[in-house]
Structure formats: C-alpha cells, structure tokens
Motif scaffolding. Sequence first.
Motif, PDB file in Angstrom:
ATOM      1  N   HIS A   5       0.732  -1.192   0.026  1.00  0.00           N
ATOM      2  CA  HIS A   5       0.145   0.072   0.109  1.00  0.00           C
ATOM      3  C   HIS A   5       0.846   1.208   0.197  1.00  0.00           C
ATOM      4  O   HIS A   5       0.662   2.366  -0.577  1.00  0.00           O
ATOM      5  N   GLU A   6       2.046   1.192   0.637  1.00  0.00           N
ATOM      6  CA  GLU A   6       2.899   2.354   0.833  1.00  0.00           C
ATOM      7  C   GLU A   6       3.354   2.574  -0.569  1.00  0.00           C
ATOM      8  O   GLU A   6       3.633   3.740  -0.946  1.00  0.00           O
ATOM      9  N   ASP A   7       3.800   1.401  -1.257  1.00  0.00           N
ATOM     10  CA  ASP A   7       4.449   1.882  -2.757  1.00  0.00           C
ATOM     11  C   ASP A   7       3.360   2.410  -3.576  1.00  0.00           C
ATOM     12  O   ASP A   7       3.675   3.216  -4.416  1.00  0.00           O
ATOM     13  N   ILE A   8       2.068   2.053  -3.483  1.00  0.00           N
ATOM     14  CA  ILE A   8       1.161   2.589  -4.252  1.00  0.00           C
ATOM     15  C   ILE A   8       0.866   4.122  -4.029  1.00  0.00           C
ATOM     16  O   ILE A   8       0.708   4.938  -4.808  1.00  0.00           O
ATOM     17  N   ARG A   9       0.897   4.223  -2.667  1.00  0.00           N
ATOM     18  CA  ARG A   9       0.707   5.850  -2.190  1.00  0.00           C
ATOM     19  C   ARG A   9       2.027   6.596  -2.649  1.00  0.00           C
ATOM     20  O   ARG A   9       1.491   7.627  -3.357  1.00  0.00           O
ATOM     21  N   GLU A  10       2.981   5.967  -2.872  1.00  0.00           N
ATOM     22  CA  GLU A  10       4.468   6.789  -3.337  1.00  0.00           C
ATOM     23  C   GLU A  10       3.891   7.116  -4.769  1.00  0.00           C
ATOM     24  O   GLU A  10       4.462   8.181  -5.379  1.00  0.00           O
ATOM     25  N   PHE A  25       0.332   1.033 -15.586  1.00  0.00           N
ATOM     26  CA  PHE A  25       1.328  -0.091 -15.439  1.00  0.00           C
ATOM     27  C   PHE A  25       0.762  -1.173 -14.614  1.00  0.00           C
ATOM     28  O   PHE A  25      -0.366  -1.273 -14.058  1.00  0.00           O
ATOM     29  N   GLN A  26       1.677  -2.237 -14.943  1.00  0.00           N
ATOM     30  CA  GLN A  26       1.216  -3.672 -14.407  1.00  0.00           C
ATOM     31  C   GLN A  26       2.565  -4.349 -13.700  1.00  0.00           C
ATOM     32  O   GLN A  26       3.790  -4.245 -14.497  1.00  0.00           O
ATOM     33  N   VAL A  27       2.626  -4.737 -12.558  1.00  0.00           N
ATOM     34  CA  VAL A  27       3.554  -5.241 -11.754  1.00  0.00           C
ATOM     35  C   VAL A  27       3.020  -6.771 -11.538  1.00  0.00           C
ATOM     36  O   VAL A  27       2.007  -6.597 -10.549  1.00  0.00           O
ATOM     37  N   GLY A  28       3.387  -7.695 -12.072  1.00  0.00           N
ATOM     38  CA  GLY A  28       2.789  -9.064 -11.720  1.00  0.00           C
ATOM     39  C   GLY A  28       1.275  -9.190 -11.921  1.00  0.00           C
ATOM     40  O   GLY A  28       0.882  -8.650 -13.197  1.00  0.00           O
ATOM     41  N   ASP A  29       0.651  -9.591 -11.067  1.00  0.00           N
ATOM     42  CA  ASP A  29      -0.732  -9.412 -11.490  1.00  0.00           C
ATOM     43  C   ASP A  29      -1.643  -8.272 -10.893  1.00  0.00           C
ATOM     44  O   ASP A  29      -2.939  -8.121 -10.997  1.00  0.00           O
ATOM     45  N   ILE A  30      -0.745  -7.203 -10.618  1.00  0.00           N
ATOM     46  CA  ILE A  30      -1.527  -5.854  -9.891  1.00  0.00           C
ATOM     47  C   ILE A  30      -1.400  -5.070 -11.206  1.00  0.00           C
ATOM     48  O   ILE A  30      -0.485  -4.691 -11.512  1.00  0.00           O
ATOM     49  N   LYS A  31      -2.565  -4.509 -11.491  1.00  0.00           N
ATOM     50  CA  LYS A  31      -2.350  -3.411 -12.555  1.00  0.00           C
ATOM     51  C   LYS A  31      -3.011  -2.235 -11.878  1.00  0.00           C
ATOM     52  O   LYS A  31      -3.774  -2.067 -10.936  1.00  0.00           O
ATOM     53  N   LEU A  32      -2.242  -0.940 -12.506  1.00  0.00           N
ATOM     54  CA  LEU A  32      -2.599   0.231 -11.872  1.00  0.00           C
ATOM     55  C   LEU A  32      -2.712   1.307 -12.540  1.00  0.00           C
ATOM     56  O   LEU A  32      -1.891   1.449 -13.631  1.00  0.00           O
ATOM     57  N   VAL A 118      13.183   7.702  -5.166  1.00  0.00           N
ATOM     58  CA  VAL A 118      11.819   7.214  -5.914  1.00  0.00           C
ATOM     59  C   VAL A 118      11.493   5.733  -5.435  1.00  0.00           C
ATOM     60  O   VAL A 118      12.322   4.831  -5.372  1.00  0.00           O
ATOM     61  N   MET A 119      10.079   5.570  -4.849  1.00  0.00           N
ATOM     62  CA  MET A 119       9.783   4.330  -4.151  1.00  0.00           C
ATOM     63  C   MET A 119      10.907   3.747  -3.463  1.00  0.00           C
ATOM     64  O   MET A 119      11.194   2.621  -3.504  1.00  0.00           O
ATOM     65  N   LYS A 120      11.443   4.577  -2.442  1.00  0.00           N
ATOM     66  CA  LYS A 120      12.404   3.809  -1.552  1.00  0.00           C
ATOM     67  C   LYS A 120      14.017   3.426  -2.049  1.00  0.00           C
ATOM     68  O   LYS A 120      14.527   2.919  -1.600  1.00  0.00           O
ATOM     69  N   VAL A 121      13.951   4.023  -3.380  1.00  0.00           N
ATOM     70  CA  VAL A 121      15.364   3.785  -4.133  1.00  0.00           C
ATOM     71  C   VAL A 121      15.953   5.235  -4.229  1.00  0.00           C
ATOM     72  O   VAL A 121      15.433   6.038  -4.595  1.00  0.00           O
ATOM     73  N   PHE A 122      17.145   5.115  -3.594  1.00  0.00           N
ATOM     74  CA  PHE A 122      17.961   6.327  -3.590  1.00  0.00           C
ATOM     75  C   PHE A 122      19.084   6.452  -4.713  1.00  0.00           C
ATOM     76  O   PHE A 122      19.837   5.420  -4.730  1.00  0.00           O
ATOM     77  N   ASN A 123      18.888   7.514  -5.442  1.00  0.00           N
ATOM     78  CA  ASN A 123      19.907   7.484  -6.684  1.00  0.00           C
ATOM     79  C   ASN A 123      20.842   8.670  -6.341  1.00  0.00           C
ATOM     80  O   ASN A 123      20.597   9.873  -6.142  1.00  0.00           O
TER      81      ASN A 123
END
Length: 157
Positions: A5-10, A25-32, A118-123
Amino acid sequence: MKLSHEDIREILSIVEASSFDSIEFQVGDIKLAASKSGPQPRSGAAPAARPAPVPEPTKAAAPDPAPKTAPAADEEGLIEVTAPILGTFYIAPEPGAVPFVTEGDKVDEITTVGIIEVMKVFNDIKAERAGTVVRCLVEDGAFVEFGQPILLIRPEA
C-alpha cells in the motif's frame, strides 16, 4: 515483485506532483491506472461523451506576463546540474546530516551533490563537471522532474 500500500501511495504522490496527467502500469498480477483528470476508459471501451464546453464571457486581453527565464546559467557561464530522474530531491544523506555540498564548495565530476528518491530507491546525483557550487535551486525534500535544474556550478577555467 509485490506492491505494498505504501508503494502505491508513493506512486500516486509522484504522479500528483508531476506534470503527467495519468499513469498506467502492471507489476505481476497488479494493474494500476491513475489519472488527475478523472477516470480513464477501460481498454477496449468507448470513451464517454463529454459535454460541450460552455463558452466563457469575452474578457479584455490581459498583457502577457513576462516570459519565464531559466536560472542565470547562460548569462553568467554557469553550468546546470539537472535531475536525471523524477522523484524527491535530498541535499543530505539523511535528515539532520551535513549536506553533500553547499555554496562555495569545490566539486569534481564524481562528487555527489544530492540524492533523488523514487519508491524507496535512492539515486546519487553527481556534479559531472569540476567547478564551484554557486547555488542550489531546489529545496531539500522537494519533488523534481526529469531534466529540472537542481544546482548551478561555475566551471573551472
């Protein structure tokens, strides 16, 4: 990969803060699918008819506002360090820590000048030019777009 849920909120907060109107977009069986301008028609469905726009009353033409100018990079020979991705910009490695760079600091091509999350990944964001930091153009914790200037550097002569 699973989305929390946190990923989707982000993701939704990034879309909301960006200039994009919608994302799908789609990740696995989740479509957003998300849109700032309202529900999007499902694939294969005919778009809903929109009501005709109501014309606005005629107004006296206002003078054009002054054109927006880029930061003084071109005028002063300064180099812009731009955001290579969209996300949240941080000037320090963690809250309360010493910033990566401050005005007047000397940097080289591999100096880290900030990070974008971005989504808990720091660049890491590198200076990519040797010189002196003149000004940071973005507040710590602010959302940045791809290609947005974040820092001005006076290159070495």
